[in-house]
Design a protein around this motif. Structure first.
Motif, PDB file in Angstrom:
ATOM      1  N   ILE A   1      -8.798  54.828  23.574  1.00 21.54           N
ATOM      2  CA  ILE A   1      -7.960  54.613  24.104  1.00 21.54           C
ATOM      3  C   ILE A   1      -8.062  52.435  24.058  1.00 21.54           C
ATOM      4  O   ILE A   1      -7.484  51.995  23.145  1.00 21.54           O
ATOM      5  N   ALA A   2      -9.605  52.822  23.554  1.00 23.98           N
ATOM      6  CA  ALA A   2      -9.900  50.875  22.543  1.00 23.98           C
ATOM      7  C   ALA A   2      -9.600  50.432  21.509  1.00 23.98           C
ATOM      8  O   ALA A   2      -9.284  49.792  21.328  1.00 23.98           O
ATOM      9  N   GLU A   3      -9.259  51.572  20.144  1.00 23.92           N
ATOM     10  CA  GLU A   3      -9.146  51.723  19.385  1.00 23.92           C
ATOM     11  C   GLU A   3      -6.987  51.606  19.709  1.00 23.92           C
ATOM     12  O   GLU A   3      -6.972  50.595  18.583  1.00 23.92           O
ATOM     13  N   SER A   4      -6.628  52.059  20.455  1.00 25.07           N
ATOM     14  CA  SER A   4      -5.119  52.238  20.446  1.00 25.07           C
ATOM     15  C   SER A   4      -4.383  49.835  20.615  1.00 25.07           C
ATOM     16  O   SER A   4      -3.830  49.296  20.778  1.00 25.07           O
ATOM     17  N   ILE A   5      -5.779  50.441  21.996  1.00 32.11           N
ATOM     18  CA  ILE A   5      -6.010  48.750  22.443  1.00 32.11           C
ATOM     19  C   ILE A   5      -5.448  47.413  21.515  1.00 32.11           C
ATOM     20  O   ILE A   5      -5.622  46.210  21.408  1.00 32.11           O
ATOM     21  N   ARG A   6      -7.258  47.503  20.456  1.00 34.49           N
ATOM     22  CA  ARG A   6      -7.039  46.982  19.238  1.00 34.49           C
ATOM     23  C   ARG A   6      -5.976  46.500  18.682  1.00 34.49           C
ATOM     24  O   ARG A   6      -5.710  45.717  17.884  1.00 34.49           O
ATOM     25  N   ALA A   7      -5.237  47.390  18.149  1.00 32.38           N
ATOM     26  CA  ALA A   7      -4.709  48.150  16.985  1.00 32.38           C
ATOM     27  C   ALA A   7      -3.048  47.482  18.169  1.00 32.38           C
ATOM     28  O   ALA A   7      -2.306  46.396  17.108  1.00 32.38           O
ATOM     29  N   LEU A   8      -2.582  47.393  19.509  1.00 38.20           N
ATOM     30  CA  LEU A   8      -1.536  46.852  20.036  1.00 38.20           C
ATOM     31  C   LEU A   8      -2.262  45.149  19.503  1.00 38.20           C
ATOM     32  O   LEU A   8      -1.357  44.197  19.317  1.00 38.20           O
ATOM     33  N   LYS A   9      -3.055  44.238  20.113  1.00 41.82           N
ATOM     34  CA  LYS A   9      -3.837  42.568  19.661  1.00 41.82           C
ATOM     35  C   LYS A   9      -3.227  43.130  18.775  1.00 41.82           C
ATOM     36  O   LYS A   9      -3.297  41.566  17.918  1.00 41.82           O
ATOM     37  N   VAL A  10      -3.547  43.401  17.245  1.00 42.51           N
ATOM     38  CA  VAL A  10      -3.427  42.304  15.659  1.00 42.51           C
ATOM     39  C   VAL A  10      -2.008  43.029  15.671  1.00 42.51           C
ATOM     40  O   VAL A  10      -2.172  42.158  15.240  1.00 42.51           O
ATOM     41  N   ALA A  11      -1.425  44.117  15.703  1.00 35.43           N
ATOM     42  CA  ALA A  11       0.050  43.933  15.881  1.00 35.43           C
ATOM     43  C   ALA A  11       0.804  42.715  16.685  1.00 35.43           C
ATOM     44  O   ALA A  11       2.001  41.969  16.009  1.00 35.43           O
TER      45      ALA A  11
END
Length: 78
Positions: A66-76
């Motif tokens: 979940i944390a990695e998916s949130i990080r990926a969204l923020k990077v995008a």
């Protein structure tokens, strides 16, 4: 901007998960480099220090995903 996931230890044998935003650095008049960072706590996401059973291990892996998916969204977004 670089965004990474970090863990900060809590008293009850867990680590809270945070997003760390690296904003660059500044150099003051004395020539000292100061790193600019911002932290965002990922609410209700934690990691057990020493998972003792399969439930705690599954919670750890789910929360990391979940944390990695949130990080990926923020990077995008950036």
């Amino acid at each position: 901007m670089k965004i990474s996931i970090i863990e900060k230890k809590v008293k009850d044998g867990k680590h809270n998960l945070y997003l760390q935003y690296y904003l660059g650095y500044t150099i003051d008049s004395n020539g000292k480099k100061t790193i600019e960072r911002k932290f965002e706590k990922l609410d209700n996401l934690f990691i057990y220090d020493n998972p003792s059973n399969s439930y705690e291990k599954s919670i750890n892996s789910q929360n990391r995903q979940i944390a990695e998916s949130i990080r990926a969204l923020k990077v995008a977004e950036a």
